[in-house]
Design a protein around this motif. Sequence first.
Motif: not given
Lengths: 236, 428
Positions: A55-57, A141-150
Motif C-alpha cells: 500500500p502506498a500509504g 486481512g484474512e489472506q494476510l495480504a494487507g489493507l489499503e492505505p497503510a
Amino acid sequence: MKPFRLLSLLILLFAVPVFAAGELTERLAACTVCHGEHGEGRAGAEYYPHLAGKPAGYLLRQLRAFRDGDRRYAQMGWLMRNMDDAYLQAIAEHFAALPPRPPARATATRPPDPVLAQRAQTLLAKGDATRAIPACIACHGEQLAGLEPAIPGLLGLPEEYVVAQFGGWRAGVRRTPAPDCMAQIARALDASEIRAIAHWLSAQQQAEPQRPAPAGTLVPPQACAGLPDSAAQVLP
Amino acid sequence: MNLRRRLLLALITLLPLLLFAAAWVVLLFLRQGGMTPFRVPLNQARSVPSDAALIARGRRLAAIGNCAGCHTAYGGAAYAGGRAFITPYGTVYSSNISADPRYGIGAWSAAEFRHAMRHGVSRNGVQSPVFPYANFARIDDEGLDALYAFLATVPAVATAPPADALDFPANLPGAMTMWRLLYYRPAPAVTATAAATPQQRGAILVEGIGHCAACHGTRGTFASLAADAELGGGRLAGWYAPALNAQTLAHYAPGALADYLRGTAVDGRGAYGKMADVIAQNLQHLSPADAQDIEAYLRTLKPQSAARESVTRELPAEQRALGDHLYRQHCAGCHGEDGSGKAGKYPALTTSSAITGPDPINAIKLVLFGAAAPATPQNPQPYTMPPFAHTLSPDEVAALVSTLRARWGDGGRPVDANDVGAWGGIEP
C-alpha cells in the motif's frame, strides 16, 4: 488517416504513464540493487524486503520514518536523508503501482517445526485474548495480504527481516504514530513466538500474487497508527 | 645558606622566562579579543522586534546559516539542540536555541544574543568552536537582530541537550578559554555595508552567514579555525570538502555554479555527502542573486600553492587491471566508458573533485554507500547512485578508486583495503 491519428493518440495516452514509471525506475537505480529492479525483492536475499504492490500509504510512512529517524537502517536513512515529501510520495506511489511480485517464493530455509507452526497459525488467526493480543488477520486481512492505505501484507517476508522488525518495535527504534499497535503487540509476544511467526510467514507459497484489500473492507479492532478503527467508527 | 643562594640564583635566571611567559599570555589574551568577549551583557531587558520584514530576513538568514540543521537532533524537535558533533577533542552537543526561557534563549536580550554570535561567549560560558561564531561575527547588527527576532518565533522546547562529553584536556575547567587564547583570532567586525560589487556581496555571504570555511577551510590543531581561513579544502567528519577557487571550480560553466548551489544537478552533478545536507538545508534557499554573488566571489579566489603528497607511488599493474575491469562492469553503464557521464543524468568523473582532488575519501564513501542529490525545486526527483558495499570487497573498492584517481587525476597515494575500512562509515 483518422484512425491512425486516433491510434497514435491512444498510444501516446498509454505510453506517457508507462514512460514516467520507466523514468522513475531509472532515477531509482540505487534502490534496485537491494529491492530488485521492479521492487520484487532479491532472489536469495534473506533480509531485503520487497516493495512492489505494498500500500502506498504504508510505503510513504516507511520512507519518511527512515528519513526522520523513526526507523533505523543506516543505508536507507543515508539515501532518504535529503529527499522531500513530494519525492517520497512519488516513490511510494511508484512501487505501490508495480505489479505485486510473482507468487511469493518461500524464503524459508529449513522445514517448519509442527508445534511452533501450529502456535504461529493460532496467533495469526486468533491472537491470544488472555494477553490482549489481537489476531493478526484482524488488521492484515484474512489472506494476510494487507489493507489499503497503510497496512502491509505479510506473506513471504524474509524470516530474519520479520524478526528484526519485531526487535525494532520492542527496542523503540521502529516507531509508528501513536497508538503504536505493532509495538504493543511486539512487546506482548515472547521471542519464541516471534521466531515461530517469522518462520511460518517466510515459508508460505502464494499461488497468486495478492493486492492489499481495498480501504474500508476491514475495520481494525483497535486504534492503530492513526488509522480508522472500530471504536472510532461513527455510524451516519 | 648554600640552599638560599641557589634558590636566589634560580629565581634570577628564571625571572626573564616567567616574565616572558606572562607577557606571552597577555599577548594571546589580547589577540583573542581582550576582555570584551567575557563581558556578557547580562542584565538587559528583553524586547523582541515584531517587524514582519525583519522576521522574514531572519528566517532567510537562519536558512542560509543552517541554524536548524546544527541545532536539531536526528529525529528531534527543531532548534532544541542535542545534535552530536564528533570532534578531535570529544563530542559536543548543540545548544537549545528555541524560545524556551529556561532551556533555550527565550530569556536573552538582543544584546546578549549579539554578543554570543560575535564572541561565542554567553551566560552559559565559552562555547566550543563547533559553533561557527568566528564567521557569524561577520554578520552586521541588523542581520543579527533579524535572527534574534526570528528565533523568538520558534516554538519553545523545554528540554536540555545532553552535556558535552569532552576528552582530556578539553574537559578541564577553562579549556575553552585556553583554546581561545591559543587559536582564536577574531576577524574585523563588519559594519553594515551596502556592498558595492557582486564579489564583495558574495564575500560577505561566504565568510559570514554561509560559514563555508567551517568545512572548506583547513583546520589546525584542535580544530582551530581562524575567521579568515582560506577555502583551501579540508577534512571534516568523514568527508573532504574540496578547495574552492577559480581553478578547482573551472569545470562549472559561467552561471552553473550558482545553479549548483541552489540545488540544480548541473550536467548530472548534484551534491553528495555533507554538501548535499548543506544544499538541502541551507543553500537551496539562496535567492538567485545571492547565489550569483557567491559564484562571482569564488571565481576571484586564487589556488593556494598545493602542498600535495608528491610521493606518487605507481599503481601495480594487476591492481590497475582489476580497477579497469570493475569500472567497466559496475560504473561505465552510468558514467560512460570514458568517464564523461551522461548529460542531465550522471556526472562526469573526469572532472569530479572526488577523483581529481587530493583526498580519496569521498570516492571511497560514494562507492560504498551510493548517493542521492538533495531533492529541491530545481531538481525535484534526483537520480541516485547505488551503493556497492555489499557487492565489492574492500580490496576491490581500493583497486577501483586508485585506478580512477590515477586515470583522471594525478593519483596521489593509492589506497588499500585498510583505508577503505578506516574511512567507510555513514552517520545519521
